[in-house]
Structure formats: structure tokens, C-alpha cells
Design a protein around this motif. Sequence first.
Motif, short mmCIF file in Angstrom:
data_model
loop_
_atom_site.label_atom_id
_atom_site.label_comp_id
_atom_site.label_asym_id
_atom_site.label_seq_id
_atom_site.Cartn_x
_atom_site.Cartn_y
_atom_site.Cartn_z
N UNK A 73 0.83 -1.20 0.00
CA UNK A 73 0.00 0.00 0.00
C UNK A 73 0.87 1.25 0.00
N UNK A 74 0.27 2.43 0.19
CA UNK A 74 1.06 3.67 0.17
C UNK A 74 2.22 3.69 1.16
N UNK A 75 2.01 3.17 2.38
CA UNK A 75 3.09 3.18 3.37
C UNK A 75 4.23 2.27 2.94
N UNK A 76 3.90 1.07 2.47
CA UNK A 76 4.94 0.14 2.05
C UNK A 76 5.69 0.63 0.84
N UNK A 77 4.98 1.19 -0.13
CA UNK A 77 5.65 1.69 -1.33
C UNK A 77 6.53 2.89 -1.02
N UNK A 78 6.08 3.76 -0.09
CA UNK A 78 6.92 4.90 0.28
C UNK A 78 8.16 4.43 1.04
N UNK B 72 -8.03 10.50 -10.32
CA UNK B 72 -7.89 9.06 -10.26
C UNK B 72 -6.59 8.67 -9.57
N UNK B 73 -6.59 7.46 -8.98
CA UNK B 73 -5.39 6.95 -8.33
C UNK B 73 -4.49 6.19 -9.31
N UNK B 74 -5.09 5.58 -10.33
CA UNK B 74 -4.33 4.68 -11.21
C UNK B 74 -3.15 5.35 -11.91
N UNK B 75 -3.29 6.56 -12.48
CA UNK B 75 -2.13 7.16 -13.13
C UNK B 75 -0.97 7.41 -12.18
N UNK B 76 -1.28 7.85 -10.97
CA UNK B 76 -0.23 8.08 -9.98
C UNK B 76 0.45 6.77 -9.62
N UNK B 77 -0.33 5.72 -9.38
CA UNK B 77 0.25 4.43 -9.00
C UNK B 77 1.12 3.87 -10.13
N UNK B 78 0.67 3.99 -11.36
CA UNK B 78 1.47 3.49 -12.49
C UNK B 78 2.81 4.21 -12.59
N UNK B 79 2.76 5.53 -12.48
CA UNK B 79 4.00 6.31 -12.58
C UNK B 79 4.94 5.98 -11.43
N UNK B 80 4.38 5.79 -10.26
CA UNK B 80 5.18 5.47 -9.07
C UNK B 80 5.85 4.10 -9.21
N UNK B 81 5.08 3.11 -9.61
CA UNK B 81 5.64 1.77 -9.77
C UNK B 81 6.73 1.74 -10.84
N UNK B 82 6.53 2.50 -11.90
CA UNK B 82 7.57 2.56 -12.94
C UNK B 82 8.86 3.11 -12.35
N UNK B 83 8.76 4.18 -11.59
CA UNK B 83 9.96 4.76 -11.00
C UNK B 83 10.62 3.80 -10.01
N UNK C 213 13.45 -5.53 8.11
CA UNK C 213 12.09 -5.74 7.60
C UNK C 213 11.25 -4.50 7.88
N UNK C 214 10.46 -4.10 6.89
CA UNK C 214 9.43 -3.08 7.11
C UNK C 214 8.07 -3.73 6.88
N UNK C 215 7.26 -3.73 7.90
CA UNK C 215 5.91 -4.27 7.81
C UNK C 215 4.94 -3.12 7.56
N UNK C 216 4.16 -3.23 6.51
CA UNK C 216 3.14 -2.22 6.19
C UNK C 216 1.88 -2.98 5.78
N UNK D 128 3.64 9.38 5.00
CA UNK D 128 4.68 9.92 5.85
C UNK D 128 5.30 8.86 6.75
N UNK D 129 4.47 7.97 7.30
CA UNK D 129 5.02 6.92 8.17
C UNK D 129 5.89 5.95 7.38
N UNK D 130 5.53 5.72 6.10
CA UNK D 130 6.37 4.87 5.27
C UNK D 130 7.75 5.47 5.07
N UNK D 131 7.80 6.78 4.87
CA UNK D 131 9.09 7.44 4.72
C UNK D 131 9.90 7.35 6.03
#
Length: 440
Positions: free
Chosen positions: A19-24, A116-127, A174-177, A412-415
Motif C-alpha cells: 500500500x502507500x506506506x509500504x511503497x513509500x 484518479x489513483x491509477x495514473x499516480x500508481x502506475x508512474x510510481x511503480x515505474x519509478x 524488515x518493514x511491515x506495512x 509519511x510513516x512509510x518514509x
Amino acid sequence: MSTPLRSALPPHIAVIGGGPAGLMACETLLAGGARVELYDAMPSVGRKFLLAGKGGLNLTHAEPTATFRARYAERQPEVAAWLDRLDADGLRAWAGELGISTFVGSSGKVFPAEMKAAPLLRAWLHRLRVAGLTLHMRHRWNGAVVPAAEPGAGRWQLAFDAPAGPQTTTVDAVVLALGGASWARLGSDGAWQPWLAGQGVDVRPLAPSNCGFDIAWSEHLKGKQAGAPLKGVRLTFTDRLGHHFSRLGEAVVSANGIEGNLVYAASALLRDEIAANGHADLHLDLLPAKDLPTLTTALAKGRGARSMPNHLKEQAGLTGVKAALLREGLDAAQWTALCADPAALAGRIKALPLRLTAPRPIDEAISSAGGVRLEAMDAGLMLAALPGVFCAGEMLDWEAPTGGYLLTACFASGRVAGQGALDWWSAARAAAPAQADSSL
């Protein structure tokens, strides 16, 4: 002599939960030079994030810093430290770096331009992939986190149930999110609670947050008004400790009770009151734009041959679900007596009593409260009971209303957790040569 050799290598870190925390956390770790592998039980990452964006992704909120941080109630000091790393403005700038522009809506909520969330998620995963992230989908962590048997190979051994059968990996940190327990079908089922508690981690039981509540409606109201929106009402509530809530907004009458943004904003107080008292009694002002004396005077006008519904409509503008709620819970004699008393009728319109008997099940909630107590962690979100294991996101013991506050704190917590893992590894690496020398 394996420890000094190991310390020269970049840390190998597993992040569990996409999710957002894990990806960050992944992004922060990769930027710090770590070798990062992401594990998630679902076929793809960000399932709940995508659902949040279905009606327009509310990424964060553009309000003054002090007001924003106050949304986190008793956890404001801890969450404020996370927001020092990534606040609302920082999150908008981060989205901009991904090519996602944002705008502030009339309510102060911040949305991507495409809503939409999808364009942001796609760009993020690509990076993240370009940066070197390895993803392992359909890998469900089974709770096993044990010290590695082989010195120098890493600190923790993890076990997963994967499509090809049981899998294990050994990592340095390990980071648990893993999320809370709302919307279990999207991956957050709270199964981790007994696993961490069994390892000595202090875990507060998860509870629904930003949720609806049960009310014992009559069958008539259920059949006629379920799903009807309550627009322009004021919800007022004072709990047993004197905490007061009063806000204008919108809600929805459901077959089971009441839900919607106005109710979600008060859900923490309402939930805790029910837990302590068995019920929570709130009041709705059905016509907040009209003061009590003016409304009383209007209702006192003779109605002649007009029916009471028509009188309410003409003199007070009260129709539909609001008019239905006015009569709810009253028998014929009580309703007749009320209609004959303009002051009492106006008083009920201005302060309609509703008794909530239970929060809706946690799987229906937008988010959850409870989780790993922040007192069980250091400032970098590392578990005191499991050095080298960090937690982030909704699995931590904090909550916030909807409006972008949930997502902002998760990011923020993921960072913070990602940087915490890097800092911990750096300190361990610096100490390794001295430990090796002392053993000679």
C-alpha cells in the motif's frame, strides 16, 4: 570475520505490504542504496489505494498546518513528527515529480487533476522498478520472523506462502506495512495481530474507524428511506468525558443505521462511547439555517385543512427523509401530541435524538483504529521487541478522519520507517568492525 565483510554490502531489506506506506518505505530505502524486495499477498499492489480513488482520489488536505495536525487527536505529537518528513505540501510536490498535478477543491481537499489513483500508481511503480525494486506478488507472509541461523547472512528469516509453495528469505531488516482490518478482500485482514503479539509486541485490538453505526430503525423507515441522503444537517454529540463534537455536513440513512462523512468525522468519539456505555446518543439539527424561535413561530401558524406533512413542507421546508425521521420512534398518540405543540415540534427538528447501538463491522469501515502501539517503537518506527523490524501505515495505533489525513500519514510513516531502517543499518554497520576487533 563474516560480520565486517557483510557490513560492506548494501542492506538487503524486505518490505511486506504494497500500500502507500509500504511503497513509500521502498522508495526511501532504494534512495538510500538498499537492495529492496517487496512482498504482497495480492496479485498487484495498491488495491485499497485504487479503491480510495474510485470516486476521486483525496490525496491530502490544504489547510493550515496546526489545524491539519490537530486531526490526529491524541496521536498528534507522534504523527506530527512523521509529517515533519512529509507533509501535505511535500506530498503534492512528490506527486508533481511523478508528473501528477494536483488541485485544491472547494472543501480544501486536494485531488489529482485526473481525479484518479491509477495514473499516480502506475508512474510510481515505474519509478520504483527503474530504481531496482523487486516485487513478489501473491506472497502471503505467514507471521514467521525469526533470527537467521547463519551468522553474516542477514538478521531475520521470513516465511511466505507463495504460488509455488512455501518460500523463505533472509534479510537484514524488515518493514511491515500490512494495513489494518478494513476491506479485507483488498488485502488488509489484520491477521498479523496475534503474530506480532506472540513476539512480545504491544498491540491494541483493531476497531472500526470512519464507519457507520447501527440504529434500530422501524421497518417502515428502512423500507422507505434506506439510502436517502441527509443534506445540510448538524450533528452534535457530547461523550461521558465531556468531549464535544458539533459540525455541519451530510450523512446517509442506511438500512442498518447511519453513515457518511459527517458521521465518520465523529466516529472515534461515538465508537468509544458505545464501548464504554453500551450506546451513544447524538442529536441532529435537521434545519440548522433556521433558529428555534423563528421555526417555532412558523410552525405555530394555523394549518387549516392541510396535512401535517404539507404544513411541515410549507412552513419549515421539511420534506422527505428529514420529515420521516421526525416521526421515527413515536407512536400515533405521541405524534399527535407533538404536532399540537409547535415549540416541542421545533425543538425536535432542531435536536432530533438518535441512539446508536453499535459501530458497523470493521470490514465495512473505511479505516481502522488500534494496532501496534507507538510506545512499543522508537522514533524511526522500529519495534523495541524486534530490533531491525519496522512498521508503518494503518497497522500502527493512530487514526484520523477522512479528508486526505489518512493517506498523508500513511505516506509519511512509510518514509519514516524506511529512513529508520537505513539509519539503524548504518549504525549497526559502524559498530560491526569494533565488535569484530573486540573478538580477536
